[in-house]
Motif scaffolding. Structure first.
Motif, PDB file in Angstrom:
ATOM      1  N   ASN A 105      -0.412  -4.422  -5.220  1.00  0.00           N
ATOM      2  CA  ASN A 105       0.281  -4.073  -3.979  1.00  0.00           C
ATOM      3  C   ASN A 105       0.186  -5.239  -2.993  1.00  0.00           C
ATOM      4  OD1 ASN A 105      -0.309  -2.102  -1.117  1.00  0.00           O
ATOM      5  ND2 ASN A 105       1.673  -2.386  -2.068  1.00  0.00           N
ATOM      6  N   ALA A 155      -1.134   0.442  -6.717  1.00  0.00           N
ATOM      7  CA  ALA A 155      -2.175  -0.365  -6.091  1.00  0.00           C
ATOM      8  C   ALA A 155      -3.505  -0.251  -6.811  1.00  0.00           C
ATOM      9  CB  ALA A 155      -2.340   0.036  -4.624  1.00  0.00           C
ATOM     10  N   SER A 171      -4.896  -5.175  -4.534  1.00  0.00           N
ATOM     11  CA  SER A 171      -4.161  -5.189  -3.277  1.00  0.00           C
ATOM     12  C   SER A 171      -4.281  -6.575  -2.674  1.00  0.00           C
ATOM     13  CB  SER A 171      -4.711  -4.139  -2.299  1.00  0.00           C
ATOM     14  OG  SER A 171      -4.557  -2.832  -2.817  1.00  0.00           O
TER      15      SER A 171
END
Length: 364
Positions: A103, A149, A153
């Motif tokens: 993410n 995610a 991240s």
């Protein structure tokens, strides 16, 4: 009027009954405070495996390569480069998870593609020159954006507000005729409140392999407002790239849609009609190369109904019914054939329908 009176009487008895229950209840009731998510960055005390990279760390490594290449020294990180020089189409994997499970956020705003969940770093050439800091969380972290995610991240924070005005120019040269030129500026704080900063970059490279050249141009503009504990940033950035492997124009689309949604008794319904006009649609079929087809028109309508039969009888199931009609037409479309015996020849597909676009779909 009688019905209204009956309702009030019924509610009155319910209220009295509930008060009697509360009087006999010996359990203590505690009101919990509202939980507010105020950050997506992990702190040193959080049980999250993460690494912080500041501006000085990036400066010593930044020679114009994409951000994934600048992070390939971190634990659990594997990066790829289509051209072999770290410029153009690059990718990142963290702990074995591909880019669709990493993410990426810019100042907390999700940057992943909404359909593939991947990140196209070719759209961010020399973006590291406008970055203040980066935090990479390996594994499930504190990200609040997107379902993809659990791999990692990657939180990117753009340049901080500069109190003093400045301008700078940098240039670097490397293998495979790689050349980067970067111009940056900042007005500093104006009236102790406002700042405007920006960057212009140009990167060119022949690449390590054949037909992997890149010619990337990008800009970055940032307007900031700062007062006490308030900080507002407005960003505008973009690129104009030319890649030796695929010379494609950006797709442009115009979408028009109208619909109605409502409910009648136990039936929920939704009806919508749409028209989408796409220019320079990028597509390829079996035995053909990727190419901008030209103009494509798509139109249709969708009908959906949900029957809440369980509201009538708990033994009955709820039923969802949907029907969609789709009509597609290629206008001024031509593709390049890769079929043996006709390689390089143009195939006219004017008036044809788009593949994998069924006209009628019924789902129950």
């Amino acid at each position: 009027m009688n019905n209204i009176i009956r309702v009030f009487i019924f509610l009155f008895f319910i209220n009295v009954f509930s008060q009697e229950i509360e009087l006999n209840d010996t359990l203590d009731v505690f009101m919990l405070e509202e939980v507010k998510v105020s950050t997506i960055r992990a702190k040193s005390t959080d049980p999250v495996t993460h690494t912080n990279i500041n501006k000085e760390d990036l400066k010593s490594r930044n020679l114009g390569q994409d951000i994934p290449i600048l992070l390939n020294y971190l634990p659990g990180v594997v990066t790829t480069s289509d051209a072999g020089a770290g410029i153009g189409y690059t990718g990142i994997r963290v702990r074995g998870s591909d880019a669709s499970r990493v993410n990426v956020t810019l100042n907390g705003i999700p940057f992943n593609d909404s359909e593939s969940q991947g990140t196209f770093w070719v759209n961010l050439p020399d973006f590291a020159s406008s970055v203040e800091s980066i935090q990479l969380q390996r594994g499930v972290g504190t990200s609040t954006n997107g379902s993809g995610a659990f791999g990692a991240s990657l939180n990117i924070l753009t340049d901080a507000v500069q109190d003093d005005p400045f301008s700078s120019y940098s240039s670097s040269i490397g293998s495979f005729n790689t050349l980067r030129n970067t111009l940056k500026f900042s007005t500093g704080l104006l009236s102790d409140r406002f700042e405007l900063s920006g960057r212009l970059s140009k990167i060119s490279s022949d690449g390590y392999i054949d037909r992997a050249s890149s010619n990337l141009k990008s800009y970055f503009l940032q307007a900031s407002y700062k007062k006490n504990n308030t900080l507002i940033k407005i960003l505008n950035f973009g690129e104009n790239s030319s890649d030796g492997g695929l010379d494609l124009k950006s797709e442009k689309s115009w979408n028009k849609e109208i619909g109605v949604r409502g409910s009648i008794s136990f039936i929920d319904y939704e009806l919508s009609g749409y028209h989408v006009s796409i220019e320079d649609l990028v597509a390829a079929g079996r035995g053909t190369a990727f190419k901008n087809l030209g103009k494509v028109n798509t139109m249709g309508f969708e009908v959906r109904s949900s029957l809440g039969l369980s509201n009538i009888n708990g033994l009955l199931p709820n039923v969802d019914i949907s029907y969609s009609f789709l009509d597609t037409e290629v206008i001024d479309g031509r593709i390049i054939s890769n079929v043996a015996g006709s390689v390089g020849s143009e195939v006219d597909i004017d008036g044809k329908e788009l593949p994998y676009a069924p006209a009628h779909t019924l789902l129950v």
